[in-house]
Design a protein around this motif. Structure first.
Motif, PDB file in Angstrom:
ATOM      1  N   GLU A   1       6.947  13.070  -1.245  1.00 54.03           N
ATOM      2  CA  GLU A   1       7.727  12.092  -0.496  1.00 54.03           C
ATOM      3  C   GLU A   1       7.978  12.561   0.936  1.00 54.03           C
ATOM      4  O   GLU A   1       7.953  11.753   1.869  1.00 54.03           O
ATOM      5  N   ALA A   2       8.194  13.855   1.140  1.00 51.12           N
ATOM      6  CA  ALA A   2       8.432  14.369   2.493  1.00 51.12           C
ATOM      7  C   ALA A   2       7.225  14.095   3.390  1.00 51.12           C
ATOM      8  O   ALA A   2       7.377  13.778   4.577  1.00 51.12           O
ATOM      9  N   ASN A   3       6.026  14.190   2.825  1.00 50.00           N
ATOM     10  CA  ASN A   3       4.820  13.925   3.608  1.00 50.00           C
ATOM     11  C   ASN A   3       4.683  12.437   3.936  1.00 50.00           C
ATOM     12  O   ASN A   3       4.291  12.070   5.046  1.00 50.00           O
ATOM     13  N   ILE A   4       4.998  11.591   2.961  1.00 50.48           N
ATOM     14  CA  ILE A   4       4.942  10.146   3.201  1.00 50.48           C
ATOM     15  C   ILE A   4       5.998   9.761   4.234  1.00 50.48           C
ATOM     16  O   ILE A   4       5.732   8.978   5.144  1.00 50.48           O
ATOM     17  N   ARG A   5       7.162  10.330   4.102  1.00 50.30           N
ATOM     18  CA  ARG A   5       8.250  10.052   5.052  1.00 50.30           C
ATOM     19  C   ARG A   5       7.854  10.496   6.462  1.00 50.30           C
ATOM     20  O   ARG A   5       8.098   9.776   7.436  1.00 50.30           O
ATOM     21  N   ALA A   6       7.240  11.672   6.571  1.00 46.93           N
ATOM     22  CA  ALA A   6       6.786  12.169   7.877  1.00 46.93           C
ATOM     23  C   ALA A   6       5.767  11.209   8.476  1.00 46.93           C
ATOM     24  O   ALA A   6       5.820  10.891   9.673  1.00 46.93           O
ATOM     25  N   PHE A   7       4.859  10.719   7.650  1.00 50.34           N
ATOM     26  CA  PHE A   7       3.879   9.733   8.112  1.00 50.34           C
ATOM     27  C   PHE A   7       4.581   8.489   8.653  1.00 50.34           C
ATOM     28  O   PHE A   7       4.262   8.008   9.735  1.00 50.34           O
ATOM     29  N   GLU A   8       5.522   7.958   7.874  1.00 49.72           N
ATOM     30  CA  GLU A   8       6.231   6.746   8.301  1.00 49.72           C
ATOM     31  C   GLU A   8       6.952   6.953   9.625  1.00 49.72           C
ATOM     32  O   GLU A   8       6.912   6.087  10.508  1.00 49.72           O
ATOM     33  N   LEU A   9       7.597   8.108   9.762  1.00 48.67           N
ATOM     34  CA  LEU A   9       8.349   8.372  10.980  1.00 48.67           C
ATOM     35  C   LEU A   9       7.438   8.486  12.203  1.00 48.67           C
ATOM     36  O   LEU A   9       7.731   7.926  13.259  1.00 48.67           O
TER      37      LEU A   9
ATOM     38  N   GLU B   1      10.594  15.909  15.903  1.00 46.15           N
ATOM     39  CA  GLU B   1      11.785  15.313  15.278  1.00 46.15           C
ATOM     40  C   GLU B   1      11.525  14.999  13.802  1.00 46.15           C
ATOM     41  O   GLU B   1      12.385  15.228  12.955  1.00 46.15           O
ATOM     42  N   ALA B   2      10.341  14.459  13.513  1.00 43.17           N
ATOM     43  CA  ALA B   2       9.991  14.151  12.124  1.00 43.17           C
ATOM     44  C   ALA B   2       9.957  15.417  11.287  1.00 43.17           C
ATOM     45  O   ALA B   2      10.399  15.416  10.127  1.00 43.17           O
ATOM     46  N   ALA B   3       9.450  16.499  11.867  1.00 41.31           N
ATOM     47  CA  ALA B   3       9.392  17.774  11.146  1.00 41.31           C
ATOM     48  C   ALA B   3      10.795  18.230  10.754  1.00 41.31           C
ATOM     49  O   ALA B   3      11.035  18.634   9.607  1.00 41.31           O
TER      50      ALA B   3
ATOM     51  N   ALA C   1       0.832  -1.202   0.000  1.00 42.41           N
ATOM     52  CA  ALA C   1       0.000   0.000   0.000  1.00 42.41           C
ATOM     53  C   ALA C   1       0.870   1.257   0.000  1.00 42.41           C
ATOM     54  O   ALA C   1       0.581   2.217  -0.729  1.00 42.41           O
ATOM     55  N   LEU C   2       1.944   1.260   0.786  1.00 40.34           N
ATOM     56  CA  LEU C   2       2.862   2.399   0.786  1.00 40.34           C
ATOM     57  C   LEU C   2       3.531   2.565  -0.570  1.00 40.34           C
ATOM     58  O   LEU C   2       3.696   3.684  -1.064  1.00 40.34           O
ATOM     59  N   GLN C   3       3.894   1.454  -1.185  1.00 34.38           N
ATOM     60  CA  GLN C   3       4.498   1.510  -2.516  1.00 34.38           C
ATOM     61  C   GLN C   3       3.504   2.093  -3.518  1.00 34.38           C
ATOM     62  O   GLN C   3       3.864   2.963  -4.315  1.00 34.38           O
ATOM     63  N   SER C   4       2.255   1.650  -3.467  1.00 37.69           N
ATOM     64  CA  SER C   4       1.226   2.188  -4.363  1.00 37.69           C
ATOM     65  C   SER C   4       0.995   3.664  -4.097  1.00 37.69           C
ATOM     66  O   SER C   4       0.802   4.449  -5.021  1.00 37.69           O
ATOM     67  N   LEU C   5       1.010   4.049  -2.844  1.00 39.58           N
ATOM     68  CA  LEU C   5       0.837   5.446  -2.471  1.00 39.58           C
ATOM     69  C   LEU C   5       1.922   6.304  -3.113  1.00 39.58           C
ATOM     70  O   LEU C   5       1.636   7.367  -3.666  1.00 39.58           O
TER      71      LEU C   5
ATOM     72  N   TYR D   1       1.481  16.861  11.064  1.00 35.19           N
ATOM     73  CA  TYR D   1       0.173  16.355  11.476  1.00 35.19           C
ATOM     74  C   TYR D   1      -0.806  16.300  10.295  1.00 35.19           C
ATOM     75  O   TYR D   1      -1.553  15.330  10.148  1.00 35.19           O
ATOM     76  N   VAL D   2      -0.775  17.313   9.455  1.00 37.62           N
ATOM     77  CA  VAL D   2      -1.647  17.319   8.271  1.00 37.62           C
ATOM     78  C   VAL D   2      -1.244  16.173   7.340  1.00 37.62           C
ATOM     79  O   VAL D   2      -2.098  15.434   6.832  1.00 37.62           O
ATOM     80  N   ALA D   3       0.062  16.005   7.133  1.00 35.79           N
ATOM     81  CA  ALA D   3       0.562  14.923   6.272  1.00 35.79           C
ATOM     82  C   ALA D   3       0.148  13.570   6.833  1.00 35.79           C
ATOM     83  O   ALA D   3      -0.309  12.690   6.090  1.00 35.79           O
ATOM     84  N   LYS D   4       0.285  13.412   8.135  1.00 40.08           N
ATOM     85  CA  LYS D   4      -0.087  12.139   8.770  1.00 40.08           C
ATOM     86  C   LYS D   4      -1.553  11.824   8.513  1.00 40.08           C
ATOM     87  O   LYS D   4      -1.906  10.697   8.140  1.00 40.08           O
ATOM     88  N   ASN D   5      -2.411  12.796   8.677  1.00 41.72           N
ATOM     89  CA  ASN D   5      -3.846  12.585   8.458  1.00 41.72           C
ATOM     90  C   ASN D   5      -4.166  12.273   7.007  1.00 41.72           C
ATOM     91  O   ASN D   5      -4.948  11.366   6.709  1.00 41.72           O
ATOM     92  N   ARG D   6      -3.590  13.030   6.083  1.00 41.61           N
ATOM     93  CA  ARG D   6      -3.854  12.810   4.655  1.00 41.61           C
ATOM     94  C   ARG D   6      -3.324  11.459   4.190  1.00 41.61           C
ATOM     95  O   ARG D   6      -3.999  10.731   3.467  1.00 41.61           O
ATOM     96  N   VAL D   7      -2.113  11.136   4.584  1.00 38.22           N
ATOM     97  CA  VAL D   7      -1.518   9.862   4.178  1.00 38.22           C
ATOM     98  C   VAL D   7      -2.298   8.706   4.791  1.00 38.22           C
ATOM     99  O   VAL D   7      -2.574   7.709   4.124  1.00 38.22           O
ATOM    100  N   THR D   8      -2.688   8.847   6.046  1.00 35.06           N
ATOM    101  CA  THR D   8      -3.463   7.799   6.709  1.00 35.06           C
ATOM    102  C   THR D   8      -4.756   7.522   5.947  1.00 35.06           C
ATOM    103  O   THR D   8      -5.102   6.363   5.703  1.00 35.06           O
TER     104      THR D   8
END
Length: 184
Positions: free
Chosen positions: A129-137, A147-149, A117-121, A160-167
């Motif tokens: 990619e920075a948003n996906i990376r922030a989500f993963e971290l 720290e992720a920021a 799913a992450l690969q498809s994303l 936080y916005v990236a985490k919500n959108r990626v989720t």
């Protein structure tokens, strides 16, 4: 059953190989042995499937593959035990109980689904990619948002916005892939 339908077999391999490797590793196989177990399991599955040995009414496809993989792991362990016995070490092989095997399979399948799913994303969306990376971290590794920021060059609010959108998007892909595994 069409051996020339390469895209279908490639999709099947991409779906099940990571699950099989994770499953074998979870049952104690080394990385190299786990790769071998996955390969032998897939080859045996294809051979039996093309020979018409799979009957949908007798059980799920994943259960059949799980059974093949379980025996391949056991074969690998028995082979290592025989070599150990030859060297004068114990040849006792501990195989996990059925519930442990099912749990290992389920865990490996969930991990493979999330990885796919992450690969498809990454491949199918315009999410940076920075948003996906922030989500993963933050979501997967449990790193504090601050720290992720810093690591991703984002503000804490952006994390936080990236985490919500990626989720939200990741859930869609996970649902699709979970259904694909269940539709077998």
């Amino acid at each position: 059953k069409d051996p020339s339908n390469q895209p279908v077999w490639e999709e099947f391999d991409a779906r099940y190989r990571p699950v099989l490797v994770g499953f074998a590793r979870h049952l104690g196989a080394s990385a190299e042995d786990a790769e071998d177990v996955a390969q032998v399991t897939l080859v045996e599955f294809i051979s039996q499937y093309r020979a018409g040995k799979y009957e949908r009414g007798r059980g799920r496809l994943s259960s059949w593959i799980l059974t093949i993989a379980r025996y391949r792991v056991a074969d690998t362990k028995r082979g290592k035990a025989r070599r150990a016995e030859f060297r004068g070490e114990s040849a006792i092989v501990d195989m996990p109980r059925d519930d442990e095997v099912q749990s290992a399979w389920d865990t490996s399948r969930r991990r493979a689904i999330i990885a796919l799913a992450l690969q498809s994303l990454r491949e199918k969306t315009k999410i940076e990619e920075a948003n996906i990376r922030a989500f993963e971290l933050v979501a997967i590794r449990g790193m504090p948002a601050e720290e992720a920021a810093k690591e991703c060059g984002l503000t804490v609010d952006q994390v936080y916005v990236a985490k919500n959108r990626v989720t939200a998007k990741l859930r869609q892909y996970v649902e699709e892939m979970t259904k694909a595994f269940e539709e077998e």
